[in-house]
Design an enzyme around this catalytic site. Structure first.
Site, PDB file in Angstrom:
ATOM      1  N   HIS A 440       0.820  -1.136   0.077  1.00 37.23           N
ATOM      2  CA  HIS A 440       0.000  -0.039   0.088  1.00 37.23           C
ATOM      3  C   HIS A 440       0.892   1.197  -0.025  1.00 37.23           C
ATOM      4  O   HIS A 440       0.503   2.253   0.402  1.00 37.23           O
ATOM      5  CB  HIS A 440      -1.013   0.026   1.087  1.00 37.23           C
ATOM      6  CG  HIS A 440      -1.883  -0.843   1.263  1.00 37.23           C
ATOM      7  ND1 HIS A 440      -2.553  -1.529   2.440  1.00 37.23           N
ATOM      8  CD2 HIS A 440      -2.605  -1.812   0.109  1.00 37.23           C
ATOM      9  CE1 HIS A 440      -3.426  -2.522   2.030  1.00 37.23           C
ATOM     10  NE2 HIS A 440      -3.455  -2.511   0.842  1.00 37.23           N
ATOM     11  N   LEU A 441       2.171   1.203  -0.609  1.00 39.86           N
ATOM     12  CA  LEU A 441       2.969   2.387  -0.562  1.00 39.86           C
ATOM     13  C   LEU A 441       2.334   3.455  -1.101  1.00 39.86           C
ATOM     14  O   LEU A 441       1.638   3.830  -2.092  1.00 39.86           O
ATOM     15  CB  LEU A 441       4.181   1.902  -1.471  1.00 39.86           C
ATOM     16  CG  LEU A 441       5.508   2.742  -1.142  1.00 39.86           C
ATOM     17  CD1 LEU A 441       6.863   1.802  -1.645  1.00 39.86           C
ATOM     18  CD2 LEU A 441       5.554   3.947  -2.107  1.00 39.86           C
TER      19      LEU A 441
END
Length: 501
Positions: A440-441
């Protein structure tokens, strides 16, 4: 349209056909804006990506994803899959489609990006099949949102939610309502088990189903963008790896939270030390490009349950508990039920994650060559708080397993044993050997006006004209929920910010 080099002039070039890029390009073209959408991967919607239950395209080495090597923490390496296809990661991921809660926007405090500011865009993107009539939802947007029900609700889902209730956790039947955290079904970008990605929702045939046909849209695929064309402080378009040159009045980079900072750095925009080490001339020094981003550290606990397997079309991520570790009423922990085994014959799992981590990562290119992957260092669990909260999430998950009757005390099936759960040092040892990433950068080209900010509230890159960023790179930190829905919202908002172009 891959293979031959070309030259063209457009009103807007959008780099990256992921969730935000497809949304933005579709909205612009629908207004008659001459738009080029440039995707490094395949510009088709492969049939194998349509079932929401399938995660096959996330496997390392699969042609539809960039399998980036990354360091999660000292001694722990991993492979990070990012979509390499029309629709981006939203076309291959688990289908989790939960909005960022109001507390995220309040904490970011970016003018024009309060929860009230962005709610119309969350509503505009969706056709919520269960809650569409509610004031906070939409019922006429291009992207279907649903929750597991009927034959698509896995046999494990209700026992999981009942166990959460037994332990006293609040029910949260609509995780996109902006209310307090609790336990409830996970919204997905699916209808009848079929994925509705931004590509299929926002693009016209032959790629998607948007109507009427969007004549001003051109899609280029098969070659990554090599560099942005920067001339005396203005970006005038892009050059792709096959030599194509696409000129535009506005260039919007939407290549994702890995691809976007890597492209900016290759173009000479970023931290001076990083650029010089990679052999790239500094065109615009912006220290925050590729620095200060965050992601959700996670671990998986296996469970064994004598229940029927889920329907083949059922999404894997069925239900989630969001909870407060003790200092965050908006919910900084997540326990997520994966009701489908990752491999035939294997167990189902619950994932435990820290949703508002303190630890911050680094991304740096090592070469101006777009084929050379950037270096990713997540720096997970560096803070005492992150380690404390990860232990708390695992212990809550273990309680849920016991309450649901899924606990196998003493069984060596990969889960932490009782003697590990009760001892911080032993539990940390277990965590560090099983740590992974939620992929989920966010925040690698963040909004703001401070010294490390990369874009302003209108998504314009500081110090340059003709260049914006529109993907999860711009979020000041990873949201407390997975960012898939927020990525589409950013594309919707970017389309309005570009309305005057």
């Amino acid at each position: 349209m891959a293979g031959e080099s070309r030259t063209g002039t457009y009103d807007v070039v959008v780099v990256g056909a992921g969730s935000a890029g497809c949304t933005l390009a579709g909205r612009l073209a629908a207004r008659g804006v001459r738009t080029a959408l440039v995707e490094a991967g395949a510009v088709v919607v492969p049939p194998e990506t349509m079932p929401i239950a399938s995660l096959a395209a996330t496997a390392p080495g699969h042609v539809l994803n960039w399998a980036y090597r990354a360091t999660l923490c000292q001694g722990r390496e991993s492979t990070v899959p990012r979509g390499r296809v029309l629709g981006g990661s939203g076309a291959i991921n688990g289908g989790y489609f939960v909005r960022a809660p109001p507390a995220d926007f309040a904490g970011w405090a970016v003018p024009g990006w309060s929860y009230d500011d962005v709610l119309p865009y969350y509503r505009r993107l969706e056709n919520d099949l269960e809650f569409g009539a509610e004031p906070v939802h939409g019922r006429s947007g291009p992207l279907r949102v649903s929750r597991p029900a009927g034959h698509l609700r896995a046999p494990l889902t209700d026992p999981f939610l009942e166990a959460c209730a037994t332990l006293g956790y609040r029910a949260e039947p609509d995780k996109n309502a902006g209310g307090p955290p609790g336990a409830g079904p996970v919204p997905t970008n699916a209808e009848d088990g079929q994925r509705v990605s931004a590509a299929t929702a926002y693009l016209p045939p032959p790629w998607g189903r948007a109507e009427p046909p969007l004549h001003p849209l051109t899609v280029h695929g098969g070659h990554p963008v090599e560099e942005l064309l920067l001339d005396r402080g203005r970006v005038r378009g892009v050059r792709t790896a096959d030599g194509s040159v696409l000129h535009a009045a506005e260039t919007v980079v939407a290549a994702g939270a890995v691809g976007t900072p890597a492209l900016l750095q290759r173009s000479g925009i970023g931290p001076e030390d990083t650029l010089r080490a990679a052999g790239v001339a500094v065109r615009r020094e912006l220290p925050g490009v590729g620095r200060g981003w965050s992601d959700h550290p996670s671990v998986y606990l296996p469970l064994r349950a004598a229940l029927p397997d889920p329907h083949p079309d059922a999404v894997a991520a069925q239900a989630a508990l969001h909870l407060d570790s003790g200092t965050d009423p908006a919910g900084d922990l997540e326990v997520l039920l994966f009701a489908r085994p990752f491999a035939p014959g294997g167990p189902a799992h619950v994932m435990c994650a820290v949703q508002r981590p303190d630890s911050r990562g680094l991304l740096a290119i090592t070469s101006p060559d777009p084929a050379a992957p950037p270096r990713l260092d997540f720096r997970y669990l560096r803070s005492t708080s992150d380690r404390h909260r990860m232990r708390a999430a695992v212990r809550v998950a273990a309680e849920i397993l016991r309450a649901a009757g899924w606990d196998r005390a003493g069984a060596d099936d990969g889960g932490p044993q009782g003697w590990e759960l009760g001892n911080d040092t032993r539990l940390d040892e277990w965590l560090y050997t099983r740590l992974t990433t939620s992929v989920h950068l966010s925040g690698s080209a963040a909004m703001g006006n401070g010294p490390d900010a990369v874009v302003d509230p209108e998504l314009r890159v500081h110090g340059l004209t003709g260049l914006r960023v529109a993907d999860t790179s711009v979020l000041p930190s990873v949201p407390r929920r997975g960012p898939a829905a927020t990525a589409v919202m950013i594309g919707e908002r970017a389309a309005d910010l570009l309305r005057a172009c």
